[in-house]
Motif scaffolding. Structure first.
Motif, PDB file in Angstrom:
ATOM      1  N   ILE A  22       0.830  -1.203   0.000  1.00  0.00           N
ATOM      2  CA  ILE A  22       0.000   0.000   0.000  1.00  0.00           C
ATOM      3  C   ILE A  22       0.866   1.254   0.000  1.00  0.00           C
ATOM      4  CG2 ILE A  22      -1.693   1.317   1.334  1.00  0.00           C
ATOM      5  CD1 ILE A  22      -2.683  -1.401   2.403  1.00  0.00           C
ATOM      6  N   LEU A  23       1.905   1.267   0.823  1.00  0.00           N
ATOM      7  CA  LEU A  23       2.787   2.428   0.887  1.00  0.00           C
ATOM      8  C   LEU A  23       3.542   2.617  -0.426  1.00  0.00           C
ATOM      9  CD1 LEU A  23       3.986   1.879   4.537  1.00  0.00           C
ATOM     10  CD2 LEU A  23       2.770   3.911   3.718  1.00  0.00           C
ATOM     11  N   ILE A 181       4.838   3.635   9.209  1.00  0.00           N
ATOM     12  CA  ILE A 181       3.803   4.386   8.505  1.00  0.00           C
ATOM     13  C   ILE A 181       3.919   5.836   8.963  1.00  0.00           C
ATOM     14  CG2 ILE A 181       1.338   4.658   8.034  1.00  0.00           C
ATOM     15  CD1 ILE A 181       0.972   1.746   8.940  1.00  0.00           C
ATOM     16  N   PRO A 182       4.232   6.770   8.066  1.00  0.00           N
ATOM     17  CA  PRO A 182       4.325   8.168   8.489  1.00  0.00           C
ATOM     18  C   PRO A 182       3.032   8.625   9.155  1.00  0.00           C
ATOM     19  CG  PRO A 182       5.228   7.898   6.281  1.00  0.00           C
ATOM     20  CD  PRO A 182       4.575   6.592   6.640  1.00  0.00           C
ATOM     21  N   ALA A 183       3.170   9.365  10.252  1.00  0.00           N
ATOM     22  CA  ALA A 183       2.000   9.773  11.027  1.00  0.00           C
ATOM     23  C   ALA A 183       0.980  10.509  10.172  1.00  0.00           C
ATOM     24  CB  ALA A 183       2.442  10.645  12.201  1.00  0.00           C
ATOM     25  N   LEU A 192      -7.329   2.124   3.398  1.00  0.00           N
ATOM     26  CA  LEU A 192      -6.938   1.242   2.304  1.00  0.00           C
ATOM     27  C   LEU A 192      -6.548  -0.166   2.746  1.00  0.00           C
ATOM     28  CD1 LEU A 192      -4.683   3.770   0.344  1.00  0.00           C
ATOM     29  CD2 LEU A 192      -7.008   3.062  -0.257  1.00  0.00           C
ATOM     30  N   ALA A 193      -5.944  -0.287   3.921  1.00  0.00           N
ATOM     31  CA  ALA A 193      -5.321  -1.550   4.318  1.00  0.00           C
ATOM     32  C   ALA A 193      -6.287  -2.726   4.457  1.00  0.00           C
ATOM     33  CB  ALA A 193      -4.533  -1.351   5.610  1.00  0.00           C
ATOM     34  N   PRO A 194      -7.424  -2.562   5.147  1.00  0.00           N
ATOM     35  CA  PRO A 194      -8.291  -3.738   5.310  1.00  0.00           C
ATOM     36  C   PRO A 194      -8.767  -4.321   3.988  1.00  0.00           C
ATOM     37  CG  PRO A 194      -8.873  -2.033   6.891  1.00  0.00           C
ATOM     38  CD  PRO A 194      -7.922  -1.410   5.919  1.00  0.00           C
ATOM     39  N   ASP A 195      -9.108  -3.461   3.005  1.00  0.00           N
ATOM     40  CA  ASP A 195      -9.591  -3.988   1.735  1.00  0.00           C
ATOM     41  C   ASP A 195      -8.466  -4.637   0.944  1.00  0.00           C
ATOM     42  OD1 ASP A 195     -11.996  -4.254  -0.003  1.00  0.00           O
ATOM     43  OD2 ASP A 195     -10.694  -3.210  -1.440  1.00  0.00           O
ATOM     44  N   GLN A 196      -7.242  -4.104   1.041  1.00  0.00           N
ATOM     45  CA  GLN A 196      -6.117  -4.747   0.361  1.00  0.00           C
ATOM     46  C   GLN A 196      -5.869  -6.137   0.940  1.00  0.00           C
ATOM     47  OE1 GLN A 196      -4.318  -3.582  -2.249  1.00  0.00           O
ATOM     48  NE2 GLN A 196      -3.045  -5.426  -2.305  1.00  0.00           N
TER      49      GLN A 196
END
Length: 236
Positions: A22-23, A181-183, A192-196
């Protein structure tokens, strides 16, 4: 803005591998801390705000046992660590001088520090393991920190494992290592993360059912539509 508890709840189900993907899509390629690997199996996934500590190369007039009693010492830094933080220690990848031993790790555990993450090493390995403080590092070494390092400060930007880490960035650690993860991006990543993670689980299900990879991973328009239909059936 998400609370720290919401951050922990959401990211508890997201792997560091997924986070790096994601990042990367957000343009951040350098987020995995080199050398920071689980000290022992079974430490799980831990999420917390970064509390940073920084070492520089040892200088003989500063790197002495007497420095451990200085107001600016690792001991003082540990007392400043807030509940639930992840201590991120820039040891410049030096692996022949242990940054912390069992006594310091025991104090961190008592202060409810969530984990220790470093590109360096620890000492008193059996004792450190006995504290049950989760540690991600590059291994163990007998000599003390002053044999190769000078401690200089805490809660300032550091470079750990070749990655820039700022105080209050979010750190996620699991069996694949440590990711920052930058603040400023955390709320966007939480969306985004849960769906990925869900998409990749669906893709794995398709692979297990015998589906070929081209057009599936990454998903083309047809398979994205299939995935969206699957989500509807799941009530997601």
């Amino acid at each position: 803005m998400a609370t720290d508890q919401e951050i922990r709840d959401i990211l508890a189900g997201v792997t560091t591998a997924t986070l790096t993907t994601i990042l990367l899509k957000k343009g951040l390629r350098n987020v995995w801390l080199r050398g920071a690997m689980p000290l022992k199996p079974g430490q799980g996934r831990i999420i917390g705000r970064a509390f940073t500590l920084r070492f520089v190369p040892a200088r003989e007039d500063l790197a002495t046992p007497e420095s451990w009693s200085s107001p600016k010492s690792t001991r003082a830094a540990i007392e400043a660590m807030p509940d639930g933080c992840i201590a991120v220690v820039d040891a410049m990848g030096i692996t022949d001088a242990g940054i912390f031993g069992d006594i310091l790790c025991a104090r961190m555990k008592k202060k409810n520090v969530a984990a220790l993450v470093t590109d360096g090493v620890v000492r008193d390995l059996d004792g450190v393991l006995g504290t049950e403080l989760p540690v991600w590092c590059a291994g163990a070494s007998a000599p003390p920190s002053v044999a190769g390092l000078t401690f200089v400060d805490w809660n300032e930007p550091v470079g750990c494992g070749g990655v820039a880490v700022f105080p209050n960035d979010v750190i996620v650690v699991d069996n694949d290592g440590a990711v920052v993860i930058p603040a400023a991006l955390i709320d966007e990543i939480l969306e985004l993360a849960p769906d990925q993670e869900r998409l990749e689980s669906w893709i794995m299900q398709q692979v297990n059912e015998g589906m070929a990879l081209p057009g599936l991973y990454p998903a083309n328009a047809e398979n994205k539509a299939r995935y969206e239909e699957w989500k509807k059936r799941q009530g997601v």
